[in-house]
Design a protein around this motif. Sequence first.
Motif, PDB file in Angstrom:
ATOM      1  N   THR A   1       0.832  -1.205   0.000  1.00  0.00           N
ATOM      2  CA  THR A   1       0.000   0.000   0.000  1.00  0.00           C
ATOM      3  C   THR A   1       0.864   1.251   0.000  1.00  0.00           C
ATOM      4  OG1 THR A   1      -1.786  -1.164   1.135  1.00  0.00           O
ATOM      5  CG2 THR A   1      -1.821   1.235   1.243  1.00  0.00           C
ATOM      6  N   GLU A   2       1.915   1.258   0.811  1.00  0.00           N
ATOM      7  CA  GLU A   2       2.830   2.405   0.866  1.00  0.00           C
ATOM      8  C   GLU A   2       3.449   2.698  -0.497  1.00  0.00           C
ATOM      9  OE1 GLU A   2       5.696   1.294   3.826  1.00  0.00           O
ATOM     10  OE2 GLU A   2       4.311   1.655   5.485  1.00  0.00           O
ATOM     11  N   HIS A   3       3.664   1.670  -1.290  1.00  0.00           N
ATOM     12  CA  HIS A   3       4.274   1.832  -2.613  1.00  0.00           C
ATOM     13  C   HIS A   3       3.243   2.049  -3.715  1.00  0.00           C
ATOM     14  CE1 HIS A   3       8.552   1.221  -1.788  1.00  0.00           C
ATOM     15  NE2 HIS A   3       8.113   0.544  -0.743  1.00  0.00           N
ATOM     16  N   GLY A   4       1.968   2.081  -3.358  1.00  0.00           N
ATOM     17  CA  GLY A   4       0.920   2.380  -4.319  1.00  0.00           C
ATOM     18  C   GLY A   4       0.471   1.211  -5.170  1.00  0.00           C
ATOM     19  N   TYR A   5       0.898   0.000  -4.834  1.00  0.00           N
ATOM     20  CA  TYR A   5       0.499  -1.170  -5.617  1.00  0.00           C
ATOM     21  C   TYR A   5      -0.869  -1.697  -5.193  1.00  0.00           C
ATOM     22  CZ  TYR A   5       5.478  -1.219  -6.768  1.00  0.00           C
ATOM     23  OH  TYR A   5       6.740  -0.879  -7.173  1.00  0.00           O
ATOM     24  N   VAL A   6      -1.229  -1.454  -3.944  1.00  0.00           N
ATOM     25  CA  VAL A   6      -2.480  -1.953  -3.376  1.00  0.00           C
ATOM     26  C   VAL A   6      -3.204  -0.791  -2.707  1.00  0.00           C
ATOM     27  CG1 VAL A   6      -3.416  -3.479  -1.585  1.00  0.00           C
ATOM     28  CG2 VAL A   6      -1.533  -4.267  -3.021  1.00  0.00           C
ATOM     29  N   THR A   7      -4.520  -0.813  -2.770  1.00  0.00           N
ATOM     30  CA  THR A   7      -5.341   0.195  -2.126  1.00  0.00           C
ATOM     31  C   THR A   7      -6.145  -0.452  -1.007  1.00  0.00           C
ATOM     32  OG1 THR A   7      -5.581   1.447  -4.171  1.00  0.00           O
ATOM     33  CG2 THR A   7      -7.202   1.874  -2.465  1.00  0.00           C
ATOM     34  N   ARG A   8      -6.149   0.195   0.155  1.00  0.00           N
ATOM     35  CA  ARG A   8      -6.986  -0.254   1.266  1.00  0.00           C
ATOM     36  C   ARG A   8      -8.323   0.451   1.120  1.00  0.00           C
ATOM     37  NH1 ARG A   8      -6.415   1.226   7.543  1.00  0.00           N
ATOM     38  NH2 ARG A   8      -7.992  -0.207   8.320  1.00  0.00           N
ATOM     39  N   LEU A   9      -9.355  -0.309   0.812  1.00  0.00           N
ATOM     40  CA  LEU A   9     -10.678   0.260   0.574  1.00  0.00           C
ATOM     41  C   LEU A   9     -11.426   0.534   1.863  1.00  0.00           C
ATOM     42  CD1 LEU A   9     -11.726  -2.090  -2.324  1.00  0.00           C
ATOM     43  CD2 LEU A   9     -10.917   0.263  -2.490  1.00  0.00           C
ATOM     44  N   HIS A  10     -11.253  -0.354   2.802  1.00  0.00           N
ATOM     45  CA  HIS A  10     -11.959  -0.288   4.076  1.00  0.00           C
ATOM     46  C   HIS A  10     -11.149  -1.140   5.035  1.00  0.00           C
ATOM     47  CE1 HIS A  10     -15.337   0.339   6.706  1.00  0.00           C
ATOM     48  NE2 HIS A  10     -15.540  -0.957   6.851  1.00  0.00           N
ATOM     49  N   LYS A  11     -11.385  -0.986   6.310  1.00  0.00           N
ATOM     50  CA  LYS A  11     -10.626  -1.785   7.280  1.00  0.00           C
ATOM     51  C   LYS A  11     -10.683  -3.264   6.890  1.00  0.00           C
ATOM     52  CE  LYS A  11     -10.112  -2.824  12.117  1.00  0.00           C
ATOM     53  NZ  LYS A  11     -10.547  -2.593  13.466  1.00  0.00           N
ATOM     54  N   GLY A  12      -9.522  -3.804   6.530  1.00  0.00           N
ATOM     55  CA  GLY A  12      -9.431  -5.212   6.201  1.00  0.00           C
ATOM     56  C   GLY A  12      -9.816  -5.591   4.786  1.00  0.00           C
ATOM     57  N   LEU A  13     -10.023  -4.647   3.892  1.00  0.00           N
ATOM     58  CA  LEU A  13     -10.391  -4.967   2.513  1.00  0.00           C
ATOM     59  C   LEU A  13      -9.450  -4.244   1.554  1.00  0.00           C
ATOM     60  CD1 LEU A  13     -12.359  -6.460   0.665  1.00  0.00           C
ATOM     61  CD2 LEU A  13     -13.778  -4.402   0.669  1.00  0.00           C
ATOM     62  N   TYR A  14      -8.814  -5.015   0.681  1.00  0.00           N
ATOM     63  CA  TYR A  14      -7.789  -4.480  -0.211  1.00  0.00           C
ATOM     64  C   TYR A  14      -8.084  -4.856  -1.653  1.00  0.00           C
ATOM     65  CZ  TYR A  14      -5.079  -3.772   4.032  1.00  0.00           C
ATOM     66  OH  TYR A  14      -4.657  -3.361   5.273  1.00  0.00           O
ATOM     67  N   GLU A  15      -7.561  -4.015  -2.578  1.00  0.00           N
ATOM     68  CA  GLU A  15      -7.639  -4.339  -3.993  1.00  0.00           C
ATOM     69  C   GLU A  15      -6.358  -3.883  -4.680  1.00  0.00           C
ATOM     70  OE1 GLU A  15     -10.909  -2.427  -5.983  1.00  0.00           O
ATOM     71  OE2 GLU A  15     -10.010  -0.461  -5.844  1.00  0.00           O
ATOM     72  N   LEU A  16      -6.097  -4.439  -5.827  1.00  0.00           N
ATOM     73  CA  LEU A  16      -4.925  -4.097  -6.604  1.00  0.00           C
ATOM     74  C   LEU A  16      -5.109  -2.715  -7.216  1.00  0.00           C
ATOM     75  CD1 LEU A  16      -2.237  -5.293  -7.596  1.00  0.00           C
ATOM     76  CD2 LEU A  16      -3.485  -6.148  -9.589  1.00  0.00           C
TER      77      LEU A  16
END
Length: 68
Positions: free
Chosen positions: A46-61
């Motif tokens: 996430t820090e590198h911008g490869y993944v987005t945290r949409l909501h607590k505990g939910l991620y997407e590319l």
Amino acid sequence: MADIDLSPTDRAILEMLREGRATPAYIAAETDYSRQHVRNRLQRLTEHGYVTRLHKGLYELADDPEQG
């Protein structure tokens, strides 16, 4: 931020997120990595911008580093 060397865990996480959104618990269960390790790697991705945290505990590319 500079690119990072992807670990085997990072590659497994990215592969799962290519299929859709996921939680750390789901990724951990499917990959046999610990939930805490998956959370740590997701934070780094996430820090590198490869993944987005949409909501607590939910991620997407967000930006696949392996797709050049």
